[in-house]
Design an enzyme around this catalytic site. Structure first.
Site, PDB file in Angstrom:
ATOM      1  N   CYS A 130      -0.686  32.485  13.495  1.00 13.11           N
ATOM      2  CA  CYS A 130      -0.370  33.248  14.697  1.00 13.11           C
ATOM      3  C   CYS A 130       0.189  32.364  15.786  1.00 13.11           C
ATOM      4  CB  CYS A 130      -1.610  33.978  15.165  1.00 13.11           C
ATOM      5  SG  CYS A 130      -2.041  35.265  14.001  1.00 13.11           S
ATOM      6  N   TYR A 182       6.558  16.663  12.729  1.00 13.28           N
ATOM      7  CA  TYR A 182       7.582  15.609  12.685  1.00 13.28           C
ATOM      8  C   TYR A 182       9.004  16.131  12.530  1.00 13.28           C
ATOM      9  CZ  TYR A 182       3.263  13.504  10.772  1.00 13.28           C
ATOM     10  OH  TYR A 182       1.974  13.136  10.532  1.00 13.28           O
ATOM     11  N   GLU A 207       0.821  -1.224   0.000  1.00  7.58           N
ATOM     12  CA  GLU A 207       0.000   0.000   0.000  1.00  7.58           C
ATOM     13  C   GLU A 207       0.840   1.253   0.000  1.00  7.58           C
ATOM     14  OE1 GLU A 207      -1.675  -0.760   3.755  1.00  7.58           O
ATOM     15  OE2 GLU A 207      -3.110  -2.209   3.010  1.00  7.58           O
ATOM     16  N   PRO A 208       1.543   1.537  -1.074  1.00  4.06           N
ATOM     17  CA  PRO A 208       2.357   2.755  -1.092  1.00  4.06           C
ATOM     18  C   PRO A 208       1.491   4.015  -1.167  1.00  4.06           C
ATOM     19  CG  PRO A 208       2.327   1.723  -3.264  1.00  4.06           C
ATOM     20  CD  PRO A 208       1.611   0.787  -2.338  1.00  4.06           C
ATOM     21  N   GLY A 209       1.849   4.993  -0.388  1.00  7.38           N
ATOM     22  CA  GLY A 209       1.185   6.299  -0.469  1.00  7.38           C
ATOM     23  C   GLY A 209       2.222   7.339  -0.859  1.00  7.38           C
ATOM     24  N   ARG A 210       3.119   7.604   0.091  1.00  8.95           N
ATOM     25  CA  ARG A 210       4.143   8.632  -0.094  1.00  8.95           C
ATOM     26  C   ARG A 210       4.944   8.438  -1.377  1.00  8.95           C
ATOM     27  NH1 ARG A 210       6.323  11.162   4.417  1.00  8.95           N
ATOM     28  NH2 ARG A 210       5.634   9.395   5.655  1.00  8.95           N
TER      29      ARG A 210
HETATM   30  N1  LLP Z   1      -0.933   1.482   4.773  1.00 13.02           N
HETATM   31  C1  LLP Z   1      -1.216   1.800   6.048  1.00 13.02           C
HETATM   32  C2  LLP Z   1      -1.996   0.867   6.844  1.00 13.02           C
HETATM   33  C3  LLP Z   1      -0.752   2.997   6.589  1.00 13.02           C
HETATM   34  O1  LLP Z   1      -1.015   3.296   7.849  1.00 13.02           O
HETATM   35  C4  LLP Z   1      -0.005   3.881   5.770  1.00 13.02           C
HETATM   36  C5  LLP Z   1       0.461   5.148   6.295  1.00 13.02           C
HETATM   37  C6  LLP Z   1       0.246   3.521   4.447  1.00 13.02           C
HETATM   38  C7  LLP Z   1      -0.223   2.312   3.978  1.00 13.02           C
HETATM   39  C8  LLP Z   1       1.004   4.386   3.506  1.00 13.02           C
HETATM   40  O2  LLP Z   1       2.322   4.571   3.924  1.00 13.02           O
HETATM   41  P1  LLP Z   1       3.354   5.398   2.996  1.00 13.02           P
HETATM   42  O3  LLP Z   1       3.662   4.553   1.789  1.00 13.02           O
HETATM   43  O4  LLP Z   1       2.691   6.674   2.626  1.00 13.02           O
HETATM   44  O5  LLP Z   1       4.521   5.605   3.864  1.00 13.02           O
HETATM   45  N2  LLP Z   1       1.385  11.820   8.126  1.00 13.02           N
HETATM   46  C9  LLP Z   1       2.651  11.125   8.152  1.00 13.02           C
HETATM   47  C10 LLP Z   1       2.565   9.784   7.527  1.00 13.02           C
HETATM   48  C11 LLP Z   1       1.549   8.906   8.193  1.00 13.02           C
HETATM   49  C12 LLP Z   1       1.507   7.552   7.560  1.00 13.02           C
HETATM   50  C13 LLP Z   1       0.330   6.820   8.060  1.00 13.02           C
HETATM   51  N3  LLP Z   1       0.132   5.563   7.462  1.00 13.02           N
HETATM   52  C14 LLP Z   1       3.684  11.977   7.421  1.00 13.02           C
HETATM   53  O6  LLP Z   1       3.336  13.049   6.954  1.00 13.02           O
HETATM   54  O7  LLP Z   1       4.859  11.614   7.336  1.00 13.02           O
END
Ligand code: LLP
Length: 431
Positions: free
Chosen positions: A360, A334, A290-293
């Site tokens: 502010c 962070y 599950e890539p997001g970032r």
């Molecule tokens: N799957 C699950 C179950 C997750 O909790 C997450 C991220 C992902 C996939 C996606 O992870 P990624 O590939 O994006 O690393 N707000 C924080 C990041 C929180 C991530 C939460 N879970 C930041 O800005 O660094």
């Protein structure tokens, strides 16, 4: 430059995805989120191709919408053939509104309410990723009331430390997510799911953290998961059909950061898992990640206009811009690092400033100690790079500031994907 979609034209003006940043700022105003759609698609294909060559057809990458979700993003994911990880009714709703197929949605989250469960069931989402015993019971009840058998994965915690920052460290035994393997609770969780008549247990999910660069994190996780899968087979006769290893590959925010070789890592992980399957005598499960970032981060760039420059001789100097922690809270939360560039010219003589926002509170810093032209002044444009992940999706209206628009850049063209939140929108819900 940090990323190949960031360049400068001969006059020094910054270009993003081949388009002039100052011109885009003039057209759409600032603060402004720019998203490089071609890069998003490129990153999706990186995963899709790597999955295909590593696992054949028995694998699918899911885009984690929490990184950045709006309708156009889901259209892209639908067209590219990705699955989607959604964590709320809002994300599911947005995906469906964009025409994303419900059966390719995996519904995550540790705090799903009965309303969430009913909404997702009625929407026909493909899979629930069940986080705990109460959810399992509620889902079984609601699925039964609808006469359906809902497919699920169970989220378990493998007890792996991903060596990343605390806020995104989710694999350890004592985090709030999932059910731990190490204490024996996950075994009971699987047994409970198998006993639910309105639930079809399809497999297991785990996610150990975000911004993972440590080479062995996913392999160590797979070791724990395969050992657990063997235990399930021996004790319960249950063969895990799907294994979801979560998201987490890191992204390069500064020149000092490593570049994760995602196809290389996936090929290595696949070989490792095949060896594990052979060693444990288990069939290779269908693999999800599950890539997001790593799908969207380097596809984003935020443009600001400088409002003020405060030079205090012998002390710190500040460049203050027209956005801030409202559009990018990641440094505040962070201490996240970013690369900051002057968007109109290359720095000749430079000076060091803290890049501050307009909120502010003194903690509203976008990035400390950035190097910018010494003569930077009000009206100049500044860009923060790699803002595609967890910026728009974490934006707020603190100080009653409207969220910036998102402008997509695609094949030399541009269009508004999300409009700027104006004063009327800010009062839209007020009675
Ligand atoms: N799957 C699950 C179950 C997750 O909790 C997450 C991220 C992902 C996939 C996606 O992870 P990624 O590939 O994006 O690393 N707000 C924080 C990041 C929180 C991530 C939460 N879970 C930041 O800005 O660094």
């Amino acid at each position: 430059m940090l990323s190949s979609n960031i360049t400068r034209d001969p006059g020094g003006a910054l270009r993003f995805a081949g388009q002039s940043v100052p011109e885009l700022a003039r057209l759409y105003g600032t603060p402004l989120y720019l998203m490089d759609e071609d890069r998003i698609r490129f990153n999706c294909r990186l995963y899709l191709d790597a999955f295909r060559s590593a696992f054949g057809d028995a694998a699918l990458p899911l885009y984690a919408g929490k990184a950045c979700a709006f309708k156009q993003m889901y259209r892209i994911m639908a067209e590219e053939g990705m699955g989607v990880d959604a964590v709320s009714r809002g994300e599911i709703y947005t995906a469906l509104k964009a025409g994303f197929p419900a059966e390719r949605i995996w519904f995550h989250g540790d705090g799903k309410t009965d309303e969430d469960i009913c909404y997702a069931l009625d929407s026909g989402v493909g899979f629930f990723v069940v986080d705990g015993f109460e959810e399992l019971e509620a889902l079984n009840r609601e699925a039964g009331a609808r006469g359906v058998r809902q497919k699920i994965l169970l989220r378990v915690t493998p007890g792996i430390d991903p060596h990343t920052y605390e806020a995104v460290n989710t694999g350890r035994v004592d985090v709030k997510f999932g059910v731990p393997i190490g204490t024996g609770q996950a075994y009971d969780f699987v047994r409970a799911a198998l006993a639910c008549s309105h639930i079809e247990l399809c497999g297991l999910h785990c996610h150990v953290g975000s911004m993972v660069f440590d080479e062995s994190v996913f392999e160590d996780t797979a070791d724990v998961m395969f050992a657990f899968m063997r235990e399930l087979k021996d004790g319960l006769g249950y063969v895990t059909g799907t294994l979801d290893l979560g998201g987490g590959y890191g992204t390069r925010y500064t020149e000092a950061d490593k570049q994760a070789d995602i196809p290389g890592r996936i090929a290595f992980l696949a070989a490792h898992m095949r060896a594990l399957a052979a060693k444990t005598g288990l069939p290779m499960p269908f693999i999800l990640m599950e890539p997001g970032r790593s799908i969207v981060a380097d596809a984003g760039l935020t443009v600001y206009t400088v409002s003020a420059v405060k030079r205090i001789e012998g002390f710190k100097s500040h460049v203050i811009v027209d956005g801030g922690m409202t559009d990018n809270p990641r440094y505040c939360l962070y201490r996240a690092h970013y690369t900051v560039l002057h968007a109109e010219r290359e720095a000749g003589e430079t000076a060091v400033f803290d890049l501050a926002g307009r909120c502010c509170e003194s903690g509203d810093i976008l990035q400390p100690a950035v190097t910018l032209p010494a003569d930077i002044k009000r009206g100049d444009l500044v860009a923060v790079c790699t803002t595609g992940a967890y910026n728009y999706s974490m934006a707020s209206n603190y100080n009653r500031l409207g969220r910036p628009p998102v402008v997509m850049l695609r094949g030399g063209e541009r269009f508004v994907a999300v409009r700027r939140e104006g004063l009327d929108e800010l009062c839209a819900l007020d009675e």
